[in-house]
Design a protein around this motif. Structure first.
Motif, PDB file in Angstrom:
ATOM      1  N   TYR A 135      -8.320  11.754 -39.210  1.00 23.18           N
ATOM      2  CA  TYR A 135      -7.765  13.098 -39.146  1.00 23.18           C
ATOM      3  C   TYR A 135      -7.516  13.427 -37.681  1.00 23.18           C
ATOM      4  O   TYR A 135      -8.465  13.656 -36.925  1.00 23.18           O
ATOM      5  CB  TYR A 135      -8.723  14.113 -39.762  1.00 23.18           C
TER       6      TYR A 135
ATOM      7  N   VAL B 172      -6.744  16.033 -35.470  1.00 21.02           N
ATOM      8  CA  VAL B 172      -6.773  17.484 -35.660  1.00 21.02           C
ATOM      9  C   VAL B 172      -6.046  18.205 -34.528  1.00 21.02           C
ATOM     10  O   VAL B 172      -6.054  17.765 -33.374  1.00 21.02           O
ATOM     11  CB  VAL B 172      -8.216  18.004 -35.776  1.00 21.02           C
TER      12      VAL B 172
ATOM     13  N   LEU C   7      -7.429  20.547 -45.275  1.00 19.70           N
ATOM     14  CA  LEU C   7      -8.362  19.785 -44.446  1.00 19.70           C
ATOM     15  C   LEU C   7      -9.803  20.109 -44.823  1.00 19.70           C
ATOM     16  O   LEU C   7     -10.638  19.199 -44.959  1.00 19.70           O
ATOM     17  CB  LEU C   7      -8.116  20.095 -42.968  1.00 19.70           C
TER      18      LEU C   7
ATOM     19  N   ALA D 277      -4.451  19.176 -39.547  1.00 15.10           N
ATOM     20  CA  ALA D 277      -4.587  17.805 -39.053  1.00 15.10           C
ATOM     21  C   ALA D 277      -3.472  16.908 -39.568  1.00 15.10           C
ATOM     22  O   ALA D 277      -2.947  17.099 -40.667  1.00 15.10           O
ATOM     23  CB  ALA D 277      -5.935  17.225 -39.466  1.00 15.10           C
TER      24      ALA D 277
ATOM     25  N   TYR E  33      -3.024  13.546 -41.103  1.00 17.24           N
ATOM     26  CA  TYR E  33      -3.890  12.604 -41.808  1.00 17.24           C
ATOM     27  C   TYR E  33      -3.224  11.238 -41.855  1.00 17.24           C
ATOM     28  O   TYR E  33      -2.081  11.096 -42.281  1.00 17.24           O
ATOM     29  CB  TYR E  33      -4.189  13.092 -43.221  1.00 17.24           C
TER      30      TYR E  33
END
Length: 379
Positions: free
Chosen positions: A96, A98, A130, A144, A146
């Motif tokens: 992730y 972010v 998230l 985020a 992914y």
């Protein structure tokens, strides 16, 4: 002591051991020499993120090499574990990446579009999405990027597995064996001189990470690689705080087995200093709590440093020495040494056999370097 091999590798980190593994599979008599212990420097210190799409933002030769290397792991890991009897700890629960502010959110959404056009998988997760996947992340984040295909490994165990697997195939490992010079004649290498005697070989590969520049200066060139110090720490938690790797600008949190979390890493260029500092670790602690606040209650485990080799243009050097036949270089992987290890080993073995595709985008001649004369010990 004087021994004869087909190939001698100076450096027992993950890339040196990966090259040894590939050459041993092809029937070469190989020796790996390290001035300390196998995987005792950057390879053993790494967090083990296989971050193709996490770390690399532009398509090109390095991105393509990294994608290939990542894809090699699925079939390579069972082979390495079988030969070495070392559990590598491969996990693929994604990364992730972010966003802490609107600028990062916009940037990551654009990056997702470009990676999707390149055929890679990535998606944007809102904060609601998230938190459903990672409920302990900070509510102050904006969402985020992914990346499901960017996994992770236990870096030290992987490095050790490459070394032990190469030994199972006939390679020889010599720890605490410092390469002091090259044996040269008529612009060709015939081996190395070490603290434990001479090792003769038709091919010599320098894969000594940030220390490669120092070794290669003995051949009359100054390799454009600098050492970059990185500090990390680990903690333990009773219940998992994150499933996937949480990656941000300046900090990452990598969940390992048995409730361990690895947090890294600081960036200090031009430093071989391996001391852990209060400044570095306190900075990482603050950043980690900004990502996952409950990490403040985790149990302290330990802290360490790694010295990473950064090249002038961010790409590794993978190819033959510009002036000496039989001498090869595999160095400058910076933060991607673990990720690139499988492809590095295969590519370097292909280069030694004259089978590599051309042109090679990782040759030394792509950048300026200082010096051209052949020095070293003459036979």
């Amino acid at each position: 002591m004087r021994k004869k091999f087909d190939a001698v590798i100076a450096g027992g980190g993950i890339n040196g051991s990966s090259i040894a593994f590939q050459l041993a599979k092809r029937g070469y008599k190989v020796a790996v020499l390290d001035k300390g212990k196998i995987a005792g420097k950057a390879s053993g210190a790494a967090a083990g993120i296989l971050g193709v799409q996490t770390e690399l933002t532009e398509d090109g030769p390095l991105f393509q090499l990294a994608c290939k290397s990542r894809s090699m792991y699925r079939s390579l890991i069972p082979e390495l574990e079988d030969l070495s009897q070392v559990h590598i700890g491969y996990q693929n629960k994604g990364v992730y990446k972010v966003a802490a502010n609107i600028e990062e959110e916009v940037s990551y959404k654009r990056l997702i579009e470009s990676q999707q056009k390149a055929g890679e998988v990535a998606e944007w997760l809102s904060m609601d999405d998230l938190v459903k996947r990672e409920p302990f992340v900070s509510a102050k984040l904006r969402g985020a990027m992914y990346i499901p295909n960017d996994g992770q490994v236990q870096a030290y165990e992987l490095s050790l597995a490459f070394a032990k697997a190469s030994m199972a195939l006939g390679a020889e490992i010599y720890e605490y064996t410092h390469v002091t010079d090259f044996i040269l004649n008529d612009e060709r290498v015939y081996g190395v001189r070490t603290s434990q005697g001479e090792f003769l070989a038709d091919s010599v590969i320098v894969a000594s990470g940030a220390w490669s520049r120092e070794i290669l200066e003995k051949t009359g060139i100054v390799l454009p690689i600098i050492p970059v110090k990185g500090e990390c720490f680990s903690v333990k938690v009773e219940k998992p705080l994150v499933q996937g790797t949480i990656f941000s600008h300046g900090c990452y949190i990598v969940p390992k087995q048995n409730g361990r979390l690895v947090v890294g890493a600081t960036v200090k260029p031009h430093s071989f200093d391996e001391k852990v500092t209060v400044e570095g670790i306190s900075l990482l602690m603050e950043r980690a709590q900004n990502l996952v606040p409950d990490i403040a209650n985790a149990e302290w485990e330990r802290a360490w440093t790694g010295i990473r080799p950064q090249s002038a243009d961010g790409k590794p050097f993978l190819g033959q020495h510009p002036a000496i036949d039989g001498l090869y270089i595999a160095a400058g992987h910076f933060r991607n040494g673990i990720l690139l290890a499988p492809a590095t080993g295969e590519l370097m073995a292909d280069i030694l056999e004259g089978r590599a595709e051309r042109p090679n985008p990782f040759v030394l001649s792509r950048v300026e370097y200082i010096g051209h004369s052949s020095k070293g010990v003459v036979m």
